[in-house]
Design an enzyme around this catalytic site. Structure first.
Site, short mmCIF file in Angstrom:
data_model
loop_
_atom_site.label_atom_id
_atom_site.label_comp_id
_atom_site.label_asym_id
_atom_site.label_seq_id
_atom_site.Cartn_x
_atom_site.Cartn_y
_atom_site.Cartn_z
N GLY A 15 0.82 -1.22 0.00
CA GLY A 15 0.00 0.00 0.00
C GLY A 15 0.84 1.26 0.00
O GLY A 15 2.02 1.26 0.36
N ARG A 73 -2.83 8.06 3.96
CA ARG A 73 -3.12 8.88 5.14
C ARG A 73 -1.87 9.50 5.76
O ARG A 73 -1.97 10.39 6.60
CB ARG A 73 -3.87 8.02 6.18
CG ARG A 73 -5.29 7.68 5.74
CD ARG A 73 -5.89 6.53 6.55
NE ARG A 73 -5.46 5.22 6.04
CZ ARG A 73 -5.93 4.05 6.49
NH1 ARG A 73 -6.83 4.04 7.47
NH2 ARG A 73 -5.50 2.92 5.98
N ASP A 124 2.32 -2.53 8.41
CA ASP A 124 2.21 -1.31 9.21
C ASP A 124 1.75 -1.60 10.64
O ASP A 124 1.22 -0.72 11.32
CB ASP A 124 1.28 -0.29 8.53
CG ASP A 124 -0.17 -0.75 8.43
OD1 ASP A 124 -0.42 -1.95 8.63
OD2 ASP A 124 -1.04 0.09 8.17
N ASN A 168 -1.25 4.37 10.63
CA ASN A 168 -1.79 4.90 9.38
C ASN A 168 -1.47 6.37 9.19
O ASN A 168 -1.52 6.89 8.08
CB ASN A 168 -3.31 4.70 9.32
CG ASN A 168 -3.68 3.22 9.22
OD1 ASN A 168 -3.02 2.47 8.52
ND2 ASN A 168 -4.70 2.81 9.94
N ARG A 214 33.77 12.62 13.42
CA ARG A 214 33.18 12.17 12.16
C ARG A 214 33.64 10.76 11.78
O ARG A 214 34.54 10.20 12.42
CB ARG A 214 33.49 13.19 11.08
CG ARG A 214 32.79 14.53 11.34
CD ARG A 214 33.26 15.60 10.38
NE ARG A 214 33.20 15.13 9.01
CZ ARG A 214 33.93 15.64 8.02
NH1 ARG A 214 34.80 16.61 8.26
NH2 ARG A 214 33.81 15.16 6.80
N TYR A 240 41.24 20.86 13.83
CA TYR A 240 40.70 19.95 12.82
C TYR A 240 41.76 18.90 12.53
O TYR A 240 42.87 19.23 12.10
CB TYR A 240 40.34 20.69 11.51
CG TYR A 240 39.98 19.70 10.44
CD1 TYR A 240 38.88 18.85 10.60
CD2 TYR A 240 40.76 19.55 9.30
CE1 TYR A 240 38.57 17.89 9.65
CE2 TYR A 240 40.45 18.58 8.35
CZ TYR A 240 39.35 17.75 8.53
OH TYR A 240 39.06 16.80 7.60
N ASN A 273 44.46 18.78 4.94
CA ASN A 273 44.47 17.46 4.29
C ASN A 273 44.05 17.51 2.83
O ASN A 273 44.16 16.52 2.13
CB ASN A 273 43.56 16.50 5.05
CG ASN A 273 42.14 17.00 5.13
OD1 ASN A 273 41.90 18.21 5.11
ND2 ASN A 273 41.20 16.10 5.21
#
Ligand code: UD1
Ligand code: CA
Length: 503
Positions: A14, A18, A114, A255, A361, A394, A414
């Site tokens: 589906g 909604r 769902d 839904n 990171r 950094y 870098n």
């Protein structure tokens, strides 16, 4: 396929109109994983992956790609004409498989893509109840506080049943089902029925397939309802029964976005509850966002407003302070993550100290007892045991040894605009504040880099490198300037003079 075993069909074709979302409904996430992934995980408690069939249709290729790694099989429902139509498509697929010599399952469990909180134990209970009752169809039901929107299960002789309507005595088995009626098709006297259809069923496969072709679209939605099979079977004397789920929460559907967030909160409450039962302290768990596969060791403390996501593993005796967001990372025992740390795809050693306000990171590998302080960004780098970068740095594409001190504001350059290059720093190195290390370059063990240097060449072990111009000092310069101003030769406020047009 093992003919005694259950096959599973998961309805996932589906659109989810909604939700008002571009994303297919079953790929929306709760607890950090898509609805469909949760349902597949539960389905695996009753069937092997090759006996689980996902019915896909809306954005089929996206849905397939998102869960292909689970090993389930897919059935394409090109047009979505209702849950009954979805099972007609399964019937056609099974006919093809049978023709190709595959043995088909005697029973079929149907799950809704769902309805994601369903627990394996409930599915196992449903399967064994279905077998024990020798039913053609077994419906998993619940009685939520507000049943609005769900299909209602009308029990024989119960409220809203034909017996009640006609004032007749109910037959011997009042627990047996008469029909399922969708919200929009409820008769006035059926509106008070609180027992809902969860959208989860077991069928004797042959019985289900016999009735699918008799479904019609003669209802408020103009769809083929799988739920109508119940009434059709009952009318011909087949046994249709219902089992009430122990907890209402686990059969709630999603839904709308609001319903989905309700399920997300329920799932995260359960995740936090499980972790706390294992000895983790979570202050104000309702403010924390912890994904379902996160692992945390005992005696670790999670402060309010923390997010711990993906496959993160945190060791014992750690503390994660407020406003940190940690994703797919591994953190060793006894480490302190201070406030406001953003971390992804990183490895942090034991007894380390990170933050506040550090950006760790992907590819960062921070050693045991190392320190990363405020406003430090790291990426694809290793920092050895006991090394420190405490302020405003950094450090990217770098291999840094142990016992290194990186001064405030020092950075690795870098990137040359085209390629990334590596900075290598040996053990026991001292990098003075505000240095720029232009990669590729190496600083040998025990070397010193003077503050404010721009270093472009390798520095041998034990050396001192200065990469800055010599300081020039002009004795008495400032005093002389002041004297000139006082004598009126130079304005004390050149900007104001410029505005007045004097200069
Ligand atoms: C359905 C049940 C309802 C029950 C509720 C429980 C029907 C007719 N109604 O209603 O009795 O109380 O679930 O949550 O079954 N789908 C397809 N192909 C289609 C249509 C739907 O695969 O052609 C899938 C959807 O992606 C979804 C599931 O079937 O995962 C249920 O469809 P949905 O439209 O959400 O049904 P409900 O209105 O919730
Ligand atoms: Ca639904």
């Amino acid at each position: 396929m093992d003919t005694n075993a259950f096959g599973v069909a998961i309805l996932a074709a589906g659109k989810g109109t909604r939700l008002k979302s571009k994303r297919p409904k079953v790929l929306h996430e709760i607890g950090g994983q898509s609805l469909l992934r949760h349902v597949i995980a539960a389905a695996k408690s009753v069937a092997a992956p090759q006996e689980i069939f996902c019915i896909i249709g809306h954005e089929a290729e996206k849905v397939r790609a998102a869960v292909a790694d689970t090993g389930v099989r897919f059935v394409l429902q090109t047009e979505q004409r209702g849950t009954g139509h979805a099972m007609q498509v399964v019937k056609e697929e099974f006919a093809r498989l049978a023709a190709a010599g595959e043995k088909l399952p005697e029973h079929l469990m149907v799950l809704s893509g769902d309805v994601p909180l369903i627990r394996p134990t409930t599915l196992e209970a449903l399967a064994s109840f279905h077998r024990g009752e020798d039913a053609a169809m077994t419906i998993l039901t619940a009685e939520p506080h507000d049943p609005f929107g769900y299909g209602r299960v009308i029990r024989k002789g119960g409220p809203g049943s034909s017996y009640a309507r006609e004032g007749r005595e109910a037959p011997s088995a009042p627990g047996i089902v008469e029909a399922i009626v969708e919200q929009r098709d409820l008769k006035p006297e059926q509106r008070s029925v609180r027992e809902i259809n969860s959208g989860i069923y077991c069928f004797r496969t042959s019985a289900l397939f016999n009735y699918l072709d008799r479904l019609s679209t003669n209802n408020a939605n103009g769809e083929y309802y799988l739920t109508d099979v119940a009434g059709l079977m009952v009318a011909e004397g087949l046994r249709v029964v219902a089992l009430k789920a122990e907890s209402v929460d686990e059969v709630l559907g999603a839904n709308t976005i609001a319903e989905m967030m309700h399920l997300d909160a329920a799932m995260r409450r359960a995740i936090a509850g499980k972790l706390m039962a294992q000895g983790v302290t979570i202050f104000r768990p309702d403010t924390c966002v912890i994904d379902s596969e996160v692992e945390i060791g005992a005696d670790t403390v999670i402060e309010p407003f923390v997010q711990i996501l993906g496959l993160t593993k945190i060791g014992p005796d750690c503390r994660v302070r407020s406003y940190s967001v940690i994703k797919d990372s591994v953190i060793g025992a006894g480490t302190l993550i201070r406030n406001g740390v953003l971390m992804e795809d990183a490895i942090i050693g034991e007894a380390a100290l990170i933050g506040p306000y550090a950006h760790i990171r992907p590819g960062s590998d921070i050693g045991e007892a190392a320190h990363i302080g405020n406003f430090v960004e790291t990426k694809k780098m290793q920092l050895g045991r006991g090394s420190k970068a405490n302020h405003l740095s950094y450090l990217g594409d770098a291999v840094i040894g142990s016992g290194v001190n990186i001064g405030a504001g020092a950075i690795t350059c870098n990137y040359d605009g085209v390629h990334k290059h590596t900075t290598t720093i040996g053990d026991g190195v001292f990098i003075g504040s505000d240095s720029t290390l232009v990669a590729p370059m190496t600083v040998g063990d025990g070397a010193y880099v003077a503050a404010g240097s721009c270093i472009t060449d390798d520095v041998p072990a034990g050396a001192l490198a200065l990469g800055r111009s010599r300081q020039v000092t002009k004795e008495g310069w400032a005093t002389a300037k002041k004297a000139e101003r006082d004598a009126g030769k130079v304005s004390a406020d050149p900007a104001a003079d410029a505005i007045k047009g004097k200069v």
